[in-house]
Structures are given as C-alpha cells and as structure tokens.
Enzyme design. Sequence first.
Site, PDB file in Angstrom:
ATOM      1  N   SER A   1       0.605  -0.980  -0.131  1.00  0.00           N
ATOM      2  CA  SER A   1      -0.020  -0.274  -0.117  1.00  0.00           C
ATOM      3  C   SER A   1       0.859   0.972   0.235  1.00  0.00           C
ATOM      4  CB  SER A   1      -0.522   0.059   0.839  1.00  0.00           C
ATOM      5  OG  SER A   1      -1.654  -0.741   1.285  1.00  0.00           O
TER       6      SER A   1
HETATM    7  N1  SAH Z   1      -0.361  -5.408   3.864  1.00  0.00           N
HETATM    8  C1  SAH Z   1      -0.259  -5.802   2.515  1.00  0.00           C
HETATM    9  C2  SAH Z   1      -0.566  -4.985   1.680  1.00  0.00           C
HETATM   10  C3  SAH Z   1      -1.454  -5.986   1.739  1.00  0.00           C
HETATM   11  S1  SAH Z   1      -2.284  -6.022  -0.470  1.00  0.00           S
HETATM   12  C4  SAH Z   1       1.944  -5.339   2.508  1.00  0.00           C
HETATM   13  O1  SAH Z   1       2.057  -4.309   3.889  1.00  0.00           O
HETATM   14  O2  SAH Z   1       2.192  -5.135   2.205  1.00  0.00           O
HETATM   15  C5  SAH Z   1      -3.346  -7.492  -0.395  1.00  0.00           C
HETATM   16  C6  SAH Z   1      -2.711  -8.346   0.175  1.00  0.00           C
HETATM   17  O3  SAH Z   1      -4.011  -9.835   0.395  1.00  0.00           O
HETATM   18  C7  SAH Z   1      -2.406  -9.688  -1.014  1.00  0.00           C
HETATM   19  O4  SAH Z   1      -0.913  -9.890  -0.809  1.00  0.00           O
HETATM   20  C8  SAH Z   1      -3.836 -10.977  -0.868  1.00  0.00           C
HETATM   21  O5  SAH Z   1      -2.851 -11.758  -1.255  1.00  0.00           O
HETATM   22  C9  SAH Z   1      -3.609 -11.384   0.208  1.00  0.00           C
HETATM   23  N2  SAH Z   1      -5.314 -11.946   0.771  1.00  0.00           N
HETATM   24  C10 SAH Z   1      -5.759 -11.558  -0.520  1.00  0.00           C
HETATM   25  N3  SAH Z   1      -7.289 -12.642  -0.181  1.00  0.00           N
HETATM   26  C11 SAH Z   1      -6.440 -13.672   1.132  1.00  0.00           C
HETATM   27  C12 SAH Z   1      -7.566 -13.605   1.988  1.00  0.00           C
HETATM   28  N4  SAH Z   1      -8.834 -14.326   2.331  1.00  0.00           N
HETATM   29  N5  SAH Z   1      -6.669 -14.386   3.439  1.00  0.00           N
HETATM   30  C13 SAH Z   1      -5.171 -13.899   3.675  1.00  0.00           C
HETATM   31  N6  SAH Z   1      -4.664 -12.592   2.682  1.00  0.00           N
HETATM   32  C14 SAH Z   1      -5.465 -13.011   1.383  1.00  0.00           C
END
Ligand code: SAH
Length: 217
Positions: free
Chosen positions: A67
């Site tokens: 993000s």
């Molecule tokens: N917090 C992260 C950015 C997240 S992007 C950072 O600091 O880099 C969103 C993430 O959520 C992605 O990696 C995606 O694979 C994950 N995601 C999506 N659905 C999910 C789920 N049901 N459980 C766990 N992770 C999930």
Amino acid sequence: MGIRSERGHNRRRKDMVDRQIRRRGISDEAVLHAMSLVPRHAFVPESQTGAAYADCALPIGFGATISQPYVVAMMSEALDLEPGIRVLEVGTGSGYQAAVLAACGGTVFSVERIPELHERARHALDETGFAGISLRLGDGSRGWPEEAPFERILVTAAAPAVSAALRAQLGDGGILVAPVGDDRLQTVRRYRKRGARFDSEDIEGVRFVPLIEDPQT
Ligand code: SAH
C-alpha cells in the site's frame, strides 16, 4: 548494500514521513516513529527499490500491492495501537504493514493466502529484525482461531463486508479497521465491538486489491 545507498534510503524515508504522512495530518507519534524506522525498501521487489519511498502503492507480484505509505499510516493510526496489544492482520502481502504494526508496539499475527508472498514476507521480516511476528498461510477471512481473541484486527484487502469469523475473533472493546466496498471503490471503516454491538464509522476512501475467500475444504 553500501553505506551510500543506505544513507539515500534513510533520507528518502525521512522525507516520506514529513511530506506524505505528517503533512497530510497523521499525528500519532508512535506511527510516525514506526514509519521512520521500518526500511520500506526491504519489502519491495528489487526492481522497485528506487520507488520504495514514492507516494504510491507498488506491485509486489501475484496481483498484490504494497500500500501507499500514507494509507499504511492512516490505517495504523485508525487502529489506536497501544504497546503490547495483540493485532491480527489479514493480507500479509510484502510484510511491510505488519512490520509497522510491530514497530508501534503490537504483538502481530498476519495471514496471507499466497504461498510465495507468505515466504517472501517471512524472509523480509527476519532480515529487518521482525522475526517475532507470527505469520500463517491460509484464508485470513477465517481469522486465526487458535490465537483469538485479538484486541485489534486490520484487514488489508477489500471486501463488501467483514466476515463473521473476524467479528467473532475481535475481543470486547476491540477495534477492527477494514476497506469495505466493491472491487473498485472502498471506504476504510473502523468498527468497535462493545458487547453485542458492532458500531462503525467511515474514515476515508481507498482502493485495495480484493479479499479472496478460498473455498471451504
Ligand atoms: N498489507 C500488505 C498489502 C496487502 S495487499 C503489505 O503491507 O504489503 C493484499 C494482500 O491480501 C495480498 O497479498 C493478497 O494475496 C492477500 N489476500 C487476499 N485475500 C486474502 C485472504 N482471504 N486471506 C489472506 N490474504 C489474502
């Protein structure tokens, strides 16, 4: 990495905190301090190192993004963290947000569904001194029942609603922050659990990658 480029990263990180975060109204000193410490460049793919402190989200592979720094700060501030509290993050991605939560004093648990991202995050967190963060591979919309309850929950992927499992795993008096909406537009919403009540307030519009719920096995 050479001393020279480390100095460059340190300078860009200080500018990031001053220009992108403090100037936009984030005043929580713990968050500002955490983001001035965590080496964001260690959490982006090598091809993106030069852009690590830019004012935007960056691709980290598998359709995921790290993000924008301001969004990390805004959501961290919304959590109203206190040292020692237990925080669950859903969507580890790069591991950067988890590191910021830990640098704010939280005891952090984070769940990611994509194995490669989970492993890369483990590596980046170990390399940067955050080996104490607990990571799990799986569907974070189901929370982490064995470690519940949590005093704070942060969801970093978008969904139309917060799952019943996550609501149930938030402790009484706890705060949950999540981007709620469809796959194009979402609002960061802050929920507070008070007994049977689950009150919410809208904070700010954002755009996150979708939360993907894996089929029950
Ligand atoms: N917090 C992260 C950015 C997240 S992007 C950072 O600091 O880099 C969103 C993430 O959520 C992605 O990696 C995606 O694979 C994950 N995601 C999506 N659905 C999910 C789920 N049901 N459980 C766990 N992770 C999930």
